[in-house]
Design a protein around this motif. Sequence first.
Motif, short mmCIF file in Angstrom:
data_model
loop_
_atom_site.label_atom_id
_atom_site.label_comp_id
_atom_site.label_asym_id
_atom_site.label_seq_id
_atom_site.Cartn_x
_atom_site.Cartn_y
_atom_site.Cartn_z
N HIS A 142 0.81 -1.22 0.00
CA HIS A 142 0.00 0.00 0.00
C HIS A 142 0.84 1.28 0.00
CE1 HIS A 142 -2.97 -2.98 1.65
NE2 HIS A 142 -3.67 -2.41 0.67
N ALA A 143 2.16 1.13 0.03
CA ALA A 143 3.04 2.31 0.00
C ALA A 143 2.93 3.00 -1.36
CB ALA A 143 4.48 1.91 0.28
N THR A 144 2.90 4.32 -1.35
CA THR A 144 2.68 5.06 -2.59
C THR A 144 3.91 5.80 -3.12
OG1 THR A 144 1.84 6.91 -1.28
CG2 THR A 144 0.22 5.35 -2.15
N SER A 145 4.85 6.14 -2.25
CA SER A 145 6.04 6.86 -2.71
C SER A 145 7.23 5.91 -2.78
CB SER A 145 6.36 8.02 -1.77
OG SER A 145 6.86 7.54 -0.53
N ALA A 146 8.23 6.29 -3.56
CA ALA A 146 9.44 5.47 -3.69
C ALA A 146 10.12 5.29 -2.34
CB ALA A 146 10.40 6.12 -4.69
N GLN A 151 11.55 1.83 2.26
CA GLN A 151 11.59 1.59 3.70
C GLN A 151 10.81 0.34 4.09
OE1 GLN A 151 10.41 5.16 5.77
NE2 GLN A 151 11.89 6.43 4.67
N ALA A 152 9.66 0.14 3.45
CA ALA A 152 8.85 -1.04 3.74
C ALA A 152 9.56 -2.30 3.28
CB ALA A 152 7.49 -0.92 3.06
N THR A 185 15.53 2.58 -3.93
CA THR A 185 14.56 3.67 -3.90
C THR A 185 14.29 4.18 -5.31
OG1 THR A 185 15.23 4.36 -1.68
CG2 THR A 185 14.04 5.98 -2.98
N LEU A 186 15.33 4.20 -6.14
CA LEU A 186 15.19 4.64 -7.53
C LEU A 186 14.24 3.74 -8.31
CD1 LEU A 186 18.96 5.34 -8.24
CD2 LEU A 186 17.19 7.06 -7.88
N LEU A 187 14.32 2.43 -8.05
CA LEU A 187 13.47 1.48 -8.77
C LEU A 187 12.02 1.62 -8.37
CD1 LEU A 187 15.61 -1.79 -8.63
CD2 LEU A 187 15.60 -0.01 -10.37
N TYR A 188 11.78 1.96 -7.11
CA TYR A 188 10.41 2.01 -6.61
C TYR A 188 9.64 3.24 -7.06
CZ TYR A 188 11.13 -2.19 -3.88
OH TYR A 188 11.36 -3.48 -3.50
#
Length: 242
Positions: A142-146, A151-152, A185-188
């Motif tokens: 449910h995380a919306t930002s990279a 972090q999740a 983080t870049l991939l997300y």
Amino acid sequence: MITHAVIFSPIGQSSRSDQIVQRLANAIVSGLLEANEQLPNEADLARMMGVSHITIREALNTLRANGLVYTVRGRNGGSFVANSIDKQASSQHPFNLISTEYLSDLGEWHCAIFCHAAKLAATRMTSNDIATLTQFVDTLEHATSAEMRSQADMRCLLTIAANSQSARIASQELIIQSEWASLVTLLYKSDAAHHTTVDIYRKLLTAFRGHDELAAVNLASALINELTSKLIEYKISFKEIL
């Protein structure tokens, strides 16, 4: 916060200020440390990271000179993450400073550690452990930002490593995360990468519930290899992240 436990974890007796600079710069530029967030004071940083006050002061001076942190004097003062990262600071993003060979090597190291962690976790996780991991995977989904996704994901990886019940394996995963998290983080930023990761975690949960070691190892390998391949593709496609 588990993210900060990784960022400020001990870096080893042989480390120097430039290694501290790299770790903190990774966290700042990738967004794991937020704009205007106050860093622990010098004494606490020295204790947390296992180095001298002088080494911490040198590292903070370098980060300040590079525009990544600023200092506020007075009772409520200290070192804070810069509000805006300029082009010069952005060029220091870890992705711009490493090679595809380095990414490949990092991925192989991570895969070796995480696959063995998953193998052990498959036989040692309790129903409560699996329920906790399921909650973390739900948070990832449910995380919306990279940054939130990274972090999740980190929390999921560290939870599986902890459930290997091997202190050395958990410690190695913690060390890897100091580099890995800022890169993925870049991939997300991509919803597709996010969905792929969540799907593999869901299958891992099934393997853990069935105490299926082989499936857990294969899925752990698929997860890290998929992310590593995407990082290498990203590196080849983009010369510099600004």
